[in-house]
Design an enzyme around this catalytic site. Structure first.
Site, short mmCIF file in Angstrom:
data_model
loop_
_atom_site.label_atom_id
_atom_site.label_comp_id
_atom_site.label_asym_id
_atom_site.label_seq_id
_atom_site.Cartn_x
_atom_site.Cartn_y
_atom_site.Cartn_z
N HIS A 1 0.84 -1.19 0.00
CA HIS A 1 0.00 0.00 0.00
C HIS A 1 0.88 1.25 0.00
O HIS A 1 2.10 1.18 0.12
CB HIS A 1 -0.99 0.01 1.19
CG HIS A 1 -0.40 0.42 2.51
ND1 HIS A 1 -1.14 1.05 3.47
CD2 HIS A 1 0.84 0.29 3.03
CE1 HIS A 1 -0.38 1.29 4.53
NE2 HIS A 1 0.81 0.85 4.29
N CYS B 1 5.76 6.48 4.56
CA CYS B 1 4.63 5.69 4.05
C CYS B 1 4.03 6.31 2.80
O CYS B 1 3.16 5.73 2.17
CB CYS B 1 3.57 5.53 5.13
SG CYS B 1 4.11 4.47 6.48
N HIS C 1 4.96 0.23 -0.33
CA HIS C 1 5.71 -0.68 0.54
C HIS C 1 4.74 -1.75 1.00
O HIS C 1 3.54 -1.65 0.76
CB HIS C 1 6.31 0.08 1.74
CG HIS C 1 5.27 0.72 2.61
ND1 HIS C 1 4.72 1.93 2.31
CD2 HIS C 1 4.68 0.30 3.74
CE1 HIS C 1 3.84 2.25 3.23
NE2 HIS C 1 3.78 1.27 4.12
N HIS D 1 3.32 -4.89 3.91
CA HIS D 1 3.22 -5.35 5.29
C HIS D 1 2.78 -6.81 5.30
O HIS D 1 2.06 -7.26 4.41
CB HIS D 1 2.17 -4.56 6.07
CG HIS D 1 2.52 -3.12 6.25
ND1 HIS D 1 3.52 -2.70 7.10
CD2 HIS D 1 2.00 -2.00 5.70
CE1 HIS D 1 3.59 -1.38 7.05
NE2 HIS D 1 2.69 -0.92 6.21
N ASP E 1 -4.62 -10.74 -0.19
CA ASP E 1 -3.28 -11.32 -0.15
C ASP E 1 -2.53 -11.09 -1.46
O ASP E 1 -3.03 -11.37 -2.55
CB ASP E 1 -3.38 -12.82 0.14
CG ASP E 1 -2.01 -13.42 0.48
OD1 ASP E 1 -1.19 -12.71 1.11
OD2 ASP E 1 -1.77 -14.59 0.12
N HIS E 2 -1.33 -10.58 -1.34
CA HIS E 2 -0.45 -10.27 -2.48
C HIS E 2 -1.08 -9.28 -3.44
O HIS E 2 -0.87 -9.35 -4.66
CB HIS E 2 -0.01 -11.56 -3.19
CG HIS E 2 1.03 -12.31 -2.40
ND1 HIS E 2 0.71 -13.00 -1.26
CD2 HIS E 2 2.35 -12.45 -2.57
CE1 HIS E 2 1.81 -13.54 -0.76
NE2 HIS E 2 2.83 -13.22 -1.53
N GLU F 1 -0.44 -4.26 11.84
CA GLU F 1 0.17 -3.78 10.61
C GLU F 1 1.69 -3.87 10.67
O GLU F 1 2.34 -4.30 9.72
CB GLU F 1 -0.26 -2.34 10.35
CG GLU F 1 0.22 -1.79 9.02
CD GLU F 1 -0.06 -0.30 8.91
OE1 GLU F 1 -0.75 0.10 7.97
OE2 GLU F 1 0.43 0.46 9.77
#
Ligand code: NI
Length: 142
Positions: free
Chosen positions: A16, A35, A41, A43, A78-79, A122
């Site tokens: 994100h 961020c 980047h 998480h 996911d991903h 997070e």
């Protein structure tokens, strides 16, 4: 009413970037710091879903919950790049907004009154939690 809750843990990895069109690029950098990096980047998110226990904590009782969370949350995020999710078209992908979205996605899919709270880890130091509006309406006044 006193009762036992059970929390299940799920995981997904996602990218994100914290950025809002309501601010100038300079203001975005000032508010969101690293961020706001244009390259984004990632998480390793941990999602904690707390439900009222049905009186038994045997694993088979949790299969329906696992199925719902895996289909509605893990498979969705996911991903992926959270910023590209339609629900985040107008919203910044903060932990606050993510935990509320996950609550909304689950609340409509589990039996009424079953979902107690949702948590999102997070980073090592950032944990977000949301318990919807049902608790506000009930509680001591109920
Ligand atoms: Ni981040």
């Amino acid at each position: 009413m006193p009762h036992v809750s059970i929390t299940r843990r799920y995981r997904f990895c996602a990218a994100h970037r914290l950025n809002t069109e309501h601010l100038t690029p300079e203001a975005n950098r000032a508010v969101f710091g690293k961020c706001n990096n244009p390259n984004g980047h990632g998480h390793n998110y941990v999602v904690l879903v707390t439900v009222k226990s049905g009186g038994s904590q045997e694993a088979r009782d949790l299969e329906p919950l696992d199925r719902v969370v895996n289909e509605a949350i893990v498979r969705r995020f996911d991903h992926q790049d959270l910023n590209r999710d339609p629900e985040f078209a107008e919203l910044t992908t903060t932990g606050e907004n993510l935990v509320k979205l996950i609550w909304d996605l689950l609340e409509s899919r589990v039996p009424a009154g079953c979902l107690e709270k949702v948590g999102v880890v997070e980073t090592r130091d950032n944990y977000f939690e949301y318990a919807g509006s049902a608790q506000d309406a009930g509680g001591l006044r109920g």
